[in-house]
Enzyme design. Structure first.
Site, PDB file in Angstrom:
ATOM      1  CD  GLU A 231      -2.802  -0.914   2.513  1.00 54.31           C
ATOM      2  OE1 GLU A 231      -2.616  -0.106   3.438  1.00 54.31           O
ATOM      3  OE2 GLU A 231      -4.084  -1.368   2.281  1.00 54.31           O
TER       4      GLU A 231
ATOM      5  CG  HIS B  54       4.121  -0.914  12.502  1.00 56.91           C
ATOM      6  ND1 HIS B  54       3.811   0.331  11.816  1.00 56.91           N
ATOM      7  CD2 HIS B  54       5.590  -1.437  12.024  1.00 56.91           C
ATOM      8  CE1 HIS B  54       5.076   0.380  10.922  1.00 56.91           C
ATOM      9  NE2 HIS B  54       5.880  -0.543  11.237  1.00 56.91           N
TER      10      HIS B  54
ATOM     11  NE  ARG C 262      -8.080  -9.873  15.786  1.00 53.91           N
ATOM     12  CZ  ARG C 262      -7.692  -8.942  16.366  1.00 53.91           C
ATOM     13  NH1 ARG C 262      -8.332  -8.274  17.461  1.00 53.91           N
ATOM     14  NH2 ARG C 262      -6.421  -8.298  15.613  1.00 53.91           N
TER      15      ARG C 262
END
Length: 745
Positions: A241, A276, A334
């Protein structure tokens, strides 16, 4: 064929033994009293296919609803809190996650064996495995999560991008295809334009993500990302990306039922991240308009409806702070780690919703009925070494005292005092969650609770979280994912004045610690011998002079500074039971100190007319006594290098002199010896013994808690003593190799 598929096929050629287990468990379930537990009669027992705090969290709601629980555990977790919290527990394998918590066959067999009608996957591990969800359903158990088809569609990030594009959800430019050839991917990266983000197509938590700034770094970053993705998720495929340089991470909690209803429960901001991974989350997102909130909420609902979603899910968006445009990033199929902040602001128990939806019930609220009330923060407390780049830490929790909980303060944890933080799993110790009427009041509460959260035995990020939460930019809600990098000078570098203040605070902490330790020493001396009782009474009796002690501490400071780490304290016992305490060096005046013990680790200390509460924890480790003291916002860690019991009236010591301190790791590094910065597994060796290397070049790669760390040469020279091998386990401070000066002509 994937690892999970092969495991399941090997294990689930159902034999007569498994059939017998099912027969016995169903007989047991049918004979038990059903009762009205408020969630329907079909779920009476849930197996939680996870560990740690999320397993404890799910069990707490299940028990409130009258649902019995089953824990699964590895050899490393035999005595863990989640095991002790469950009604039943089943061993599923050895410590490595691949052989236990990622073993779908072992978990499903445990559910069959115990008669569980449902499986809750928690987060991580198998929570986003479509194959696992399908197997649970095939075996007649409810999977407390979305349908396998939705997990499959959204779990493959490349496929999910295509689905979202069709559904009209905004996308970041990138490559989401199936061609994984390295040269092809590099060519696609060049088309997108650097910097690019390499991201695993499966999993989450920041594992396997790499930011690539220039073409020359692409191949090494790609291979590293693929290795880490394979270790974490069993799949090594990636997508590319365009990397947005000033992004915010905003995600939306969605919930659907099996009747076609899908709603959102507003957004969370999760921009404060390191490596991250999120460390402080909040709900709702600060500094957004109601129009933005409504728009991103509708986009999240559209995303969920596009894949026929039900149960809990989170749609993650990246927001360009320059334009306020948002783009679909991924959907986590989830319950998220940070779900408690949403629970706090909407006043709902999302685990209860999960169980009810799995039972076929409709959502308890419509979109219009979901109210947003107040503000909530979550801070993730990790065992990690912040000065070493947030490297994960392992060890024994010698002292563990979370803050007191209330309706506005939650502590989600999976450990207790005396437990181990294992190298095999994520190093998160607890989640601190607070609520306030508005963002400012919630932030004040967060700072206070962080100050009161006490852990000793492993390094933690609590002090760093305090620095983040009290930063002026964060107070204003000026958040983005590069926040830590942007304000690194504020967060990691102390000014001269700030360092001096920290040193003075440490000296006061040392005085308070020495006084409390002396009080404990006197209290612990056995009584019975009249002469001994007199000599060690409180205060100790001496002829013609006051008894004295000199105590030396080594301050374990967490910042660089030109301060001597050794603090020497002279302590004089006064006839009224108080102490006169002064530093051997420095200009801090002597203090009159009175100590009153109010609990095993708690003291009320009066010094120079000021009374304050102090907590003291001490233990022995590595042939050294460790002392931790908490006072107000300050926490100090000292090591006791030597105690010289008493000085005579002239000041001469009646004991040995203070030993010199051992070389620090920094001194060892100056000699060219490189130590393991953490316990971990050697996954790759990049050079050979005798190789010539330059300062900063990589030598080997360690993996711990599913994260990779590259060990680099501290200086230029020749590599010597490289005896570790790929696949070898090493411990913190293990000697890895040596860099010798190159004298070759």
């Amino acid at each position: 064929m994937s690892l999970i598929t092969s495991l399941i096929r090997r294990k689930f050629l159902i034999n007569s033994k498994t059939s017998l287990l099912r027969h016995l468990s169903s007989s047991s379930s049918s004979s038990s009293s059903s009762g009205d537990n408020g969630v329907g009669s079909s779920i009476e027992k849930i197996l939680v296919a996870n560990r740690g705090e999320i397993a404890c969290r799910v069990m707490r709601t299940a028990k409130r609803l009258g649902v019995r629980t089953v824990a699964v555990y590895s050899d490393a977790d035999r005595d863990a809190l989640h095991v002790r919290s469950a009604d039943e527990a089943v061993r599923i394998g050895p410590a490595p996650a691949r052989s236990s918590y990622l073993s779908a066959s072992a978990i499903v067999e445990a559910a069959i064996k115990t008669g569980a009608q449902a499986v809750h996957p928690g987060y991580g591990f198998l929570s986003e495995s479509a194959e696992f969800a399908q197997i649970c359903e095939n075996e007649g158990m409810k999977f407390i999560g979305p349908p396998a088809s939705a997990i499959r569609d959204m779990g493959d990030k490349s496929a999910s991008k295509r689905i979202m594009g069709t559904a009209g959800v905004p996308l970041v430019p990138g490559y989401h295809g199936s061609n994984q050839d390295a040269d092809f991917l590099k060519m696609e990266a060049e088309k997108i334009g650097f910097p690019v983000l390499i991201k695993p197509t499966h999993g989450g938590g920041g594992k396997g993500m790499r930011i690539v700034e220039k073409p020359s770094e692409f191949m090494d970053s790609l291979l590293s990302a693929q290795r880490e993705a394979a270790a974490s998720f069993g799949v090594n495929t990636v997508l590319l990306e365009k990397y947005i340089t000033q992004p915010r991470h905003v995600e939306v909690q969605v919930f659907g039922d099996k009747h076609g209803n899908v709603i959102h429960l507003y957004e969370r901001d999760c921009s404060l991240q390191r490596r991250h991974q999120k460390i402080i989350e909040e709900a709702p997102a600060p500094n957004v308009t109601e129009e933005f909130r409504a728009h991103i909420g509708r986009a999240a609902v559209s995303a969920a409806k596009a894949v026929g979603y039900y149960n809990a899910g989170t749609v993650e968006f990246i927001v360009d702070t320059n334009s306020d445009e948002f783009y679909f990033m991924e959907m986590n199929t989830r319950l998220q780690v940070e779900h408690p902040v949403t629970e706090m602001v909407v006043g709902q128990d999302l685990v209860e919703w999960q169980i009810r939806v799995a039972n076929g019930e409709p959502l308890p609220l419509t979109q219009d009925q979901v109210s947003l009330n107040g503000h909530a923060f979550e801070a993730r407390i990790y065992a990690e070494n912040v000065p070493k780049g947030f490297l994960p830490a392992t060890g024994h929790l010698h002292y563990y005292k979370p803050v007191n909980t209330s309706p506005t303060v939650r502590v989600e944890t999976g450990v207790e005092q005396g437990d181990e933080v294992s190298m095999h799993y994520d190093p998160m110790i607890a989640k601190l969650v607070v609520w306030g009427q508005n963002r400012n009041s919630a932030l004040i509460k967060l700072n206070k609770c962080l100050s009161d959260f006490q852990i000793a035995g492993v390094p933690t990020n609590i002090s760093f979280l305090q620095d983040l939460a009290s930063h002026k930019a964060f107070e204003k809600g000026q958040v983005e994912t590069h926040f830590i990098e942007q304000f690194k000078d504020d967060l990691f570098t102390l000014s001269k004045d700030a360092a001096l203040n920290a040193f003075n605070a440490a000296k006061l902490g040392a005085i308070l610690a020495a006084s409390c330790l002396s009080h404990l020493d006197l209290s612990s001396i056995p009584r019975g011998d009249g002469l001994i009782d007199l000599w060690y009474s409180n205060p100790p009796f001496r002829m013609h002079h006051f008894a004295k002690n000199m105590i030396a501490f080594e301050w374990d400071k967490d910042f660089d500074g030109n301060f001597n780490g050794t603090l020497k304290i002279n302590l004089t016992y006064r006839s009224d039971g108080s102490y006169f305490v002064e530093m051997e060096e420095g200009d801090l005046p002597g203090l009159q100190v009175k100590v009153l013990q109010s609990g095993k680790n708690n003291f009320r200390v009066d010094f120079d007319g000021l009374q304050t509460d102090v907590t003291l924890a001490h233990y022995s480790k590595d042939n050294c006594k460790h002392i931790h003291i908490w006072n107000g916002k300050n926490h100090h860690h000292f090591k006791q290098t030597e105690i010289i019991r008493e000085t005579n009236e002239s000041g001469a010591h009646n004991g040995p002199s203070l030993n010199s301190l051992n070389d620090s790791n920094d001194n060892v590094n100056n000699k060219g010896i490189v130590l393991a910065p953490m316990a971990g597994l050697v996954v790759k060796i990049l050079v050979e013994n005798g190789a010539e290397i330059k300062e900063g070049e990589p030598v080997l790669v360690l993996e711990a808690m599913k994260m990779e760390h590259v060990v680099k040469a501290p200086k230029s020279g020749l590599v010597e003593g490289l005896k570790v091998k790929t696949g070898q386990q090493v411990f913190d401070s293990t000697i890895l190799f040596n860099i010798k000066e190159n004298n070759r002509s």
